[in-house]
Write an enzyme that holds these catalytic residues in place. Structure first.
Site, mmCIF file in Angstrom:
data_model
loop_
_atom_site.group_PDB
_atom_site.id
_atom_site.type_symbol
_atom_site.label_atom_id
_atom_site.label_comp_id
_atom_site.label_asym_id
_atom_site.label_seq_id
_atom_site.Cartn_x
_atom_site.Cartn_y
_atom_site.Cartn_z
ATOM 1 N N LYS A 35 0.729 -0.901 -0.021
ATOM 2 C CA LYS A 35 0.010 0.039 0.108
ATOM 3 C C LYS A 35 0.844 1.289 -0.007
ATOM 4 O O LYS A 35 1.688 1.584 0.895
ATOM 5 C CB LYS A 35 -1.110 -0.184 1.324
ATOM 6 C CG LYS A 35 -1.646 1.538 1.260
ATOM 7 C CD LYS A 35 -2.737 1.294 2.318
ATOM 8 C CE LYS A 35 -2.203 1.700 3.681
ATOM 9 N NZ LYS A 35 -2.358 3.044 3.892
ATOM 10 N N ASP A 62 -3.463 4.204 -2.099
ATOM 11 C CA ASP A 62 -4.514 4.675 -1.252
ATOM 12 C C ASP A 62 -4.398 6.304 -0.954
ATOM 13 O O ASP A 62 -3.792 6.763 -0.222
ATOM 14 C CB ASP A 62 -4.201 4.147 0.185
ATOM 15 C CG ASP A 62 -5.257 4.431 1.115
ATOM 16 O OD1 ASP A 62 -6.177 4.936 0.754
ATOM 17 O OD2 ASP A 62 -4.811 4.387 2.573
ATOM 18 N N LYS A 64 -7.361 8.026 -1.426
ATOM 19 C CA LYS A 64 -8.706 8.590 -1.111
ATOM 20 C C LYS A 64 -9.038 9.730 -1.802
ATOM 21 O O LYS A 64 -9.446 10.769 -1.300
ATOM 22 C CB LYS A 64 -8.648 8.822 0.605
ATOM 23 C CG LYS A 64 -8.368 7.546 1.250
ATOM 24 C CD LYS A 64 -8.376 7.999 2.738
ATOM 25 C CE LYS A 64 -8.024 6.597 3.630
ATOM 26 N NZ LYS A 64 -6.676 6.300 3.494
ATOM 27 N N ASP A 67 -13.140 14.691 -5.283
ATOM 28 C CA ASP A 67 -12.980 15.809 -6.375
ATOM 29 C C ASP A 67 -14.368 15.684 -7.124
ATOM 30 O O ASP A 67 -15.166 14.684 -7.011
ATOM 31 C CB ASP A 67 -11.823 15.859 -7.169
ATOM 32 C CG ASP A 67 -11.506 17.518 -7.271
ATOM 33 O OD1 ASP A 67 -12.196 18.139 -7.936
ATOM 34 O OD2 ASP A 67 -10.136 17.869 -7.087
ATOM 35 N N THR A 126 -11.989 6.585 10.434
ATOM 36 C CA THR A 126 -12.238 5.936 11.735
ATOM 37 C C THR A 126 -11.581 7.221 12.764
ATOM 38 O O THR A 126 -11.893 6.941 13.776
ATOM 39 C CB THR A 126 -11.394 4.837 11.990
ATOM 40 O OG1 THR A 126 -10.118 4.991 11.573
ATOM 41 C CG2 THR A 126 -11.968 3.589 11.105
ATOM 42 N N ARG A 217 3.090 -2.129 10.890
ATOM 43 C CA ARG A 217 4.305 -2.116 11.823
ATOM 44 C C ARG A 217 4.417 -3.670 12.392
ATOM 45 O O ARG A 217 5.637 -4.092 12.543
ATOM 46 C CB ARG A 217 4.056 -1.350 13.061
ATOM 47 C CG ARG A 217 4.339 0.081 12.435
ATOM 48 C CD ARG A 217 3.679 1.065 13.390
ATOM 49 N NE ARG A 217 2.369 1.407 13.242
ATOM 50 C CZ ARG A 217 1.489 1.944 13.944
ATOM 51 N NH1 ARG A 217 1.999 2.881 14.927
ATOM 52 N NH2 ARG A 217 0.267 2.023 14.023
HETATM 53 O O1 C5P Z 1 1.456 -0.221 11.206
HETATM 54 P P1 C5P Z 1 -0.303 -0.514 10.981
HETATM 55 O O2 C5P Z 1 -0.794 -1.968 11.006
HETATM 56 O O3 C5P Z 1 -1.120 0.212 12.224
HETATM 57 O O4 C5P Z 1 -0.828 0.225 9.762
HETATM 58 C C1 C5P Z 1 -1.872 0.273 9.151
HETATM 59 C C2 C5P Z 1 -2.090 0.989 8.047
HETATM 60 O O5 C5P Z 1 -3.421 1.368 7.512
HETATM 61 C C3 C5P Z 1 -1.475 2.531 8.014
HETATM 62 O O6 C5P Z 1 -0.967 2.726 6.688
HETATM 63 C C4 C5P Z 1 -2.786 3.450 8.483
HETATM 64 O O7 C5P Z 1 -2.480 4.536 7.783
HETATM 65 C C5 C5P Z 1 -3.943 2.483 7.698
HETATM 66 N N1 C5P Z 1 -5.106 2.910 8.359
HETATM 67 C C6 C5P Z 1 -5.124 2.733 9.375
HETATM 68 N N2 C5P Z 1 -6.726 2.828 10.127
HETATM 69 C C7 C5P Z 1 -7.334 3.700 9.389
HETATM 70 C C8 C5P Z 1 -7.456 3.773 8.097
HETATM 71 C C9 C5P Z 1 -5.947 3.339 7.773
HETATM 72 O O8 C5P Z 1 -4.540 2.272 10.312
HETATM 73 N N3 C5P Z 1 -8.567 3.595 9.905
#
Ligand code: C5P
Length: 241
Positions: A35, A62, A64, A67, A126, A217
């Site tokens: 992503k 991604d 989003k 427009d 979220t 992560r």
């Molecule tokens: O490191 P982690 O597993 O938390 O990463 C989750 C990914 O999903 C990140 O790129 C984060 O920006 C994205 N994301 C999220 N929660 C959301 C929307 C997107 O963690 N509600």
């Protein structure tokens, strides 16, 4: 048809430079989809895609998009010329914006005679609470707004939605298997939650009905990202009913 478990996992490339991104992808030989979000795309632009394609990886762009329909459908066309497999747009951009984007995706797939890329609607971020929705003139019931926008996503002809794990079951109840569901907020039991609050394990999210899991992560911060990735695939394989 459901994707194979290894193909369900989308790795979040939350880094700032092309060099860091390519190094990370190199440490994940078994992962297929990565992503690219606003931060990395704004830093490196589409020049980042070529090396990913050389490594035979799929791209989830991604950005989003939100427009006027003409601009968004043009952006979808531009992105798909780079061989992007999945991309996101805001469902609140409205039916016509989404329908025009879907049309652009179908046309691009026809021209390339390849599989149609997946276009995913983002319903309610979220980070927004009911009171935030109220402030911008929407109903304060977040769950109802998610279902409402997911219905519009489907009616406009997009392929699915990005949602938090806690929304998966309600979306499946309402729409069956008609929408592809992609969810972040995933933590294996052996990983730290960090800033994620309402988390699910990979197996829980798939059991609830998720098709794809966005994971950052727990994989990218592991001593061996590929081992962490394979451990999650194995957990998913073992949890299959
Ligand atoms: O490191 P982690 O597993 O938390 O990463 C989750 C990914 O999903 C990140 O790129 C984060 O920006 C994205 N994301 C999220 N929660 C959301 C929307 C997107 O963690 N509600």
């Amino acid at each position: 048809m459901s994707p194979a478990n290894a193909d369900r996992i989308i790795i979040a490339l939350d880094v700032q430079t092309k060099e860091e991104a390519i190094a990370l992808v190199g440490r994940l030989p078994d992962a297929r989809t990565f992503k690219v979000g606003l931060e990395l795309f704004t830093a490196e632009g589409p020049a980042l895609f070529r090396p990913l394609k050389v490594l035979r990886k799929d791209i989830f762009l991604d950005l989003k998009l939100h427009d006027i329909p003409n601009t968004v459908s043009g952006a979808v066309r531009s992105a798909l010329k780079h061989g992007v497999q999945m991309m996101t747009l805001h469902a609140s951009g409205g039916r016509d914006m989404m329908a025009r984007a879907a049309e652009a995706a179908r046309a691009a797939a026809g021209e390339a005679s390849g599989p149609k890329p997946l276009l995913l609607g983002v319903t309610v971020l979220t980070s927004l609470k009911g009171s935030d929705l109220g402030e911008i003139g929407q109903g304060e019931d977040v769950a109802a707004q998610v279902l409402r926008l997911a219905g519009l996503v489907k009616a406009a002809g997009l392929d699915g939605v990005v949602c938090s794990p806690r929304e998966i079951e309600a979306l499946r109840r309402e729409f069956g298997r008609e929408l592809v569901i992609v969810t972040p907020g995933i933590r294996p039991v052996w990983a730290a939650a960090q800033d994620q609050k309402r988390i699910m394990t990979p197996a829980e999210a798939v059991a609830a009905g998720a098709d794809y899991l966005v994971i950052g992560r727990p994989i990218t911060g592991a001593p061996s990202p590929n081992e962490a990735f394979l451990r999650i695939v194995e957990e998913l394989d073992q949890s299959r009913p």
